[in-house]
Design a protein around this motif. Structure first.
Motif, PDB file in Angstrom:
ATOM      1  N   MET A   1       1.050  -1.114  -0.022  1.00 34.23           N
ATOM      2  CA  MET A   1       0.038   0.058  -0.039  1.00 34.23           C
ATOM      3  C   MET A   1       0.788   1.311  -0.066  1.00 34.23           C
ATOM      4  SD  MET A   1      -2.703   0.797   2.662  1.00 34.23           S
ATOM      5  CE  MET A   1      -3.617   2.670   3.007  1.00 34.23           C
ATOM      6  N   THR A   2       0.483   1.946  -0.975  1.00 36.86           N
ATOM      7  CA  THR A   2       1.443   3.188  -0.966  1.00 36.86           C
ATOM      8  C   THR A   2       0.921   4.289  -0.231  1.00 36.86           C
ATOM      9  OG1 THR A   2       2.214   4.731  -2.490  1.00 36.86           O
ATOM     10  CG2 THR A   2       0.358   4.006  -3.225  1.00 36.86           C
ATOM     11  N   GLY A   3       1.866   5.231   0.549  1.00 37.21           N
ATOM     12  CA  GLY A   3       1.281   6.377   1.256  1.00 37.21           C
ATOM     13  C   GLY A   3       1.139   7.714   0.436  1.00 37.21           C
ATOM     14  N   LEU A   4       1.437   7.726  -0.860  1.00 35.76           N
ATOM     15  CA  LEU A   4       1.555   8.793  -1.777  1.00 35.76           C
ATOM     16  C   LEU A   4       0.130   9.659  -1.883  1.00 35.76           C
ATOM     17  CD1 LEU A   4       3.980   7.898  -4.548  1.00 35.76           C
ATOM     18  CD2 LEU A   4       4.489   9.217  -2.583  1.00 35.76           C
ATOM     19  N   PRO A   5      -0.945   8.960  -1.945  1.00 38.14           N
ATOM     20  CA  PRO A   5      -2.112   9.802  -1.998  1.00 38.14           C
ATOM     21  C   PRO A   5      -2.374  10.438  -0.867  1.00 38.14           C
ATOM     22  CG  PRO A   5      -2.385   7.657  -3.233  1.00 38.14           C
ATOM     23  CD  PRO A   5      -0.878   7.447  -2.595  1.00 38.14           C
ATOM     24  N   TRP A   6      -2.220   9.801   0.306  1.00 35.34           N
ATOM     25  CA  TRP A   6      -2.376  10.273   1.751  1.00 35.34           C
ATOM     26  C   TRP A   6      -1.517  11.391   1.663  1.00 35.34           C
ATOM     27  CZ3 TRP A   6      -6.811   9.342   3.546  1.00 35.34           C
ATOM     28  CH2 TRP A   6      -7.478   8.180   3.322  1.00 35.34           C
ATOM     29  N   ASP A   7      -0.126  11.167   1.426  1.00 35.02           N
ATOM     30  CA  ASP A   7       0.761  11.929   1.899  1.00 35.02           C
ATOM     31  C   ASP A   7       0.695  13.371   1.051  1.00 35.02           C
ATOM     32  OD1 ASP A   7       3.604  12.555   3.012  1.00 35.02           O
ATOM     33  OD2 ASP A   7       4.165  12.943   1.163  1.00 35.02           O
ATOM     34  N   ALA A   8       0.117  13.365  -0.137  1.00 38.43           N
ATOM     35  CA  ALA A   8      -0.404  14.499  -0.805  1.00 38.43           C
ATOM     36  C   ALA A   8      -1.249  15.594  -0.128  1.00 38.43           C
ATOM     37  CB  ALA A   8      -0.631  14.321  -2.380  1.00 38.43           C
ATOM     38  N   GLY A  45      -1.941  10.609  11.504  1.00 43.97           N
ATOM     39  CA  GLY A  45      -1.806  11.750  10.822  1.00 43.97           C
ATOM     40  C   GLY A  45      -0.730  12.578  11.469  1.00 43.97           C
ATOM     41  N   THR A  46      -1.073  13.822  11.547  1.00 42.63           N
ATOM     42  CA  THR A  46       0.109  14.761  12.165  1.00 42.63           C
ATOM     43  C   THR A  46       0.109  14.829  13.611  1.00 42.63           C
ATOM     44  OG1 THR A  46      -1.531  16.634  12.542  1.00 42.63           O
ATOM     45  CG2 THR A  46      -0.249  16.209  10.289  1.00 42.63           C
ATOM     46  N   GLY A  47      -0.281  13.774  14.291  1.00 44.43           N
ATOM     47  CA  GLY A  47      -0.039  13.237  15.745  1.00 44.43           C
ATOM     48  C   GLY A  47      -0.878  14.044  16.861  1.00 44.43           C
ATOM     49  N   GLU A  48      -1.856  14.603  16.598  1.00 43.30           N
ATOM     50  CA  GLU A  48      -2.398  15.546  17.630  1.00 43.30           C
ATOM     51  C   GLU A  48      -3.047  14.542  18.690  1.00 43.30           C
ATOM     52  OE1 GLU A  48      -2.259  18.460  18.692  1.00 43.30           O
ATOM     53  OE2 GLU A  48      -1.412  19.339  16.748  1.00 43.30           O
ATOM     54  N   ASN A  49      -3.727  13.357  18.369  1.00 35.44           N
ATOM     55  CA  ASN A  49      -4.188  12.480  19.417  1.00 35.44           C
ATOM     56  C   ASN A  49      -3.150  11.860  20.082  1.00 35.44           C
ATOM     57  OD1 ASN A  49      -7.270  12.959  18.568  1.00 35.44           O
ATOM     58  ND2 ASN A  49      -6.912  11.869  16.823  1.00 35.44           N
ATOM     59  N   GLY A  50      -2.199  11.257  19.432  1.00 36.50           N
ATOM     60  CA  GLY A  50      -1.282  10.442  19.992  1.00 36.50           C
ATOM     61  C   GLY A  50      -0.493  11.547  21.074  1.00 36.50           C
ATOM     62  N   LEU A  51      -0.210  12.927  20.592  1.00 33.19           N
ATOM     63  CA  LEU A  51       0.683  13.593  21.472  1.00 33.19           C
ATOM     64  C   LEU A  51      -0.301  13.975  22.492  1.00 33.19           C
ATOM     65  CD1 LEU A  51       2.090  15.845  18.556  1.00 33.19           C
ATOM     66  CD2 LEU A  51       3.264  14.598  20.118  1.00 33.19           C
ATOM     67  N   HIS A  52      -1.572  14.183  22.428  1.00 38.18           N
ATOM     68  CA  HIS A  52      -2.411  14.426  23.735  1.00 38.18           C
ATOM     69  C   HIS A  52      -2.109  13.316  24.732  1.00 38.18           C
ATOM     70  CE1 HIS A  52      -5.233  15.967  26.257  1.00 38.18           C
ATOM     71  NE2 HIS A  52      -5.848  14.994  26.175  1.00 38.18           N
ATOM     72  N   VAL A  53      -2.306  12.098  24.367  1.00 35.32           N
ATOM     73  CA  VAL A  53      -2.229  10.832  25.116  1.00 35.32           C
ATOM     74  C   VAL A  53      -0.735  10.733  25.634  1.00 35.32           C
ATOM     75  CG1 VAL A  53      -2.298   8.307  25.401  1.00 35.32           C
ATOM     76  CG2 VAL A  53      -4.136   9.548  23.973  1.00 35.32           C
ATOM     77  N   ALA A  54       0.259  10.839  24.830  1.00 32.49           N
ATOM     78  CA  ALA A  54       1.680  10.896  25.454  1.00 32.49           C
ATOM     79  C   ALA A  54       1.854  11.939  26.321  1.00 32.49           C
ATOM     80  CB  ALA A  54       2.708  11.004  24.415  1.00 32.49           C
ATOM     81  N   ALA A  66       1.647   8.385   5.503  1.00 38.70           N
ATOM     82  CA  ALA A  66       1.815   9.705   4.963  1.00 38.70           C
ATOM     83  C   ALA A  66       3.284  10.149   5.794  1.00 38.70           C
ATOM     84  CB  ALA A  66       0.630  10.764   5.188  1.00 38.70           C
ATOM     85  N   GLU A  67       4.553  10.134   4.890  1.00 35.40           N
ATOM     86  CA  GLU A  67       5.611  10.543   5.547  1.00 35.40           C
ATOM     87  C   GLU A  67       5.721  12.181   5.892  1.00 35.40           C
ATOM     88  OE1 GLU A  67       8.183   8.854   6.455  1.00 35.40           O
ATOM     89  OE2 GLU A  67       7.887   6.898   5.373  1.00 35.40           O
ATOM     90  N   THR A  68       4.898  12.980   5.089  1.00 40.52           N
ATOM     91  CA  THR A  68       4.905  14.474   5.620  1.00 40.52           C
ATOM     92  C   THR A  68       4.107  14.460   6.833  1.00 40.52           C
ATOM     93  OG1 THR A  68       4.963  14.801   2.920  1.00 40.52           O
ATOM     94  CG2 THR A  68       4.097  16.733   4.757  1.00 40.52           C
ATOM     95  N   ALA A  69       3.269  13.974   6.965  1.00 43.93           N
ATOM     96  CA  ALA A  69       2.377  13.913   8.313  1.00 43.93           C
ATOM     97  C   ALA A  69       3.129  13.329   9.243  1.00 43.93           C
ATOM     98  CB  ALA A  69       1.225  13.098   8.097  1.00 43.93           C
ATOM     99  N   LEU A  70       3.923  12.441   9.264  1.00 38.89           N
ATOM    100  CA  LEU A  70       4.771  11.842  10.369  1.00 38.89           C
ATOM    101  C   LEU A  70       5.937  12.976  10.533  1.00 38.89           C
ATOM    102  CD1 LEU A  70       5.118   8.076   9.170  1.00 38.89           C
ATOM    103  CD2 LEU A  70       3.890   8.889  11.283  1.00 38.89           C
ATOM    104  N   ALA A  71       6.572  13.564   9.589  1.00 44.35           N
ATOM    105  CA  ALA A  71       7.605  14.670   9.785  1.00 44.35           C
ATOM    106  C   ALA A  71       6.794  15.625  10.533  1.00 44.35           C
ATOM    107  CB  ALA A  71       8.066  15.102   8.477  1.00 44.35           C
ATOM    108  N   ILE A  72       5.548  16.175  10.346  1.00 44.21           N
ATOM    109  CA  ILE A  72       4.935  17.123  11.071  1.00 44.21           C
ATOM    110  C   ILE A  72       4.823  16.731  12.541  1.00 44.21           C
ATOM    111  CG2 ILE A  72       3.007  18.478  11.321  1.00 44.21           C
ATOM    112  CD1 ILE A  72       2.509  18.400   8.187  1.00 44.21           C
TER     113      ILE A  72
END
Length: 196
Positions: A1-8, A45-54, A66-72
């Protein structure tokens, strides 16, 4: 499964589902002690839920294609001084993580899969969810005005997450999902599901 469409979706502007804050349902669950042990945020995604829990002191791994989302997400964690891990992973092959989780959050991922993709996704989730672990699914509901794309019925949730697939639905309640394309929010289901 490619992440390119999601990454865009994350390249030039925030994705339509990325509100820049955790979902209120996730904040509420966390305040009620709903997260325990190692936590997986599937489709983070860009991590808001995970960051709140962490930020509450729990060990969190957020995964996405999506690599762009992970970088964010990683940049947010660094800026906020929150210890959380974000990694690229295919939702259909979570066993490749080589880890187990007591709590799993699926916020907006389940409803993105077609009916024929769901069994593969559920098997993948089951491979990393501890027995008696808890899965929370927050997805667009088919109930009410101004529903989101890919709405899901309670019946679809119960049919997917059943004992024959390794799950037991504990509760499904009406909730809301914040998006950038709804003035207020969209109708949602919040399902609490146990791994059996």
């Amino acid at each position: 499964m490619t992440g390119l469409p999601w990454d865009a979706s994350y390249r030039d502007a925030p994705a339509p589902w990325d509100t820049g804050q955790p979902q209120p349902a996730v904040v509420r669950l966390a305040s009620e002690g709903g997260f325990a042990g190692a936590v997986l945020d599937a489709g983070c995604g860009t991590g808001e839920n995970g960051l709140h829990v962490a930020s509450l002191g729990l060990s969190v791994l957020g995964v996405d294609v999506a690599e762009t989302a992970l970088a964010i997400a990683r940049a947010k964690a660094g800026d906020r001084g929150i210890e959380a891990e974000f990694a690229a992973a295919d939702a259909f092959h979570l066993e490749r993580l080589g880890r187990g989780f007591k709590t799993v959050l699926d916020c907006g991922l389940f409803h993105s899969f077609d009916g024929d993709e769901r069994p593969r996704y559920l098997a993948s989730l089951a491979s990393v969810t501890d027995h008696d672990g808890t899965l929370y699914v927050l997805c667009f509901s088919d109930d009410g005005p101004d529903i989101g794309p890919h709405p899901v019925s309670q019946e679809e949730l119960r049919a997917a997450f059943n004992p024959s697939t390794g799950w037991n639905v504990v509760a499904i309640g009406s909730d809301r999902v914040q998006t950038r394309f709804h003035d207020d929010s969209a109708p949602a289901w919040l399902a609490t599901i146990k791994r059996i």
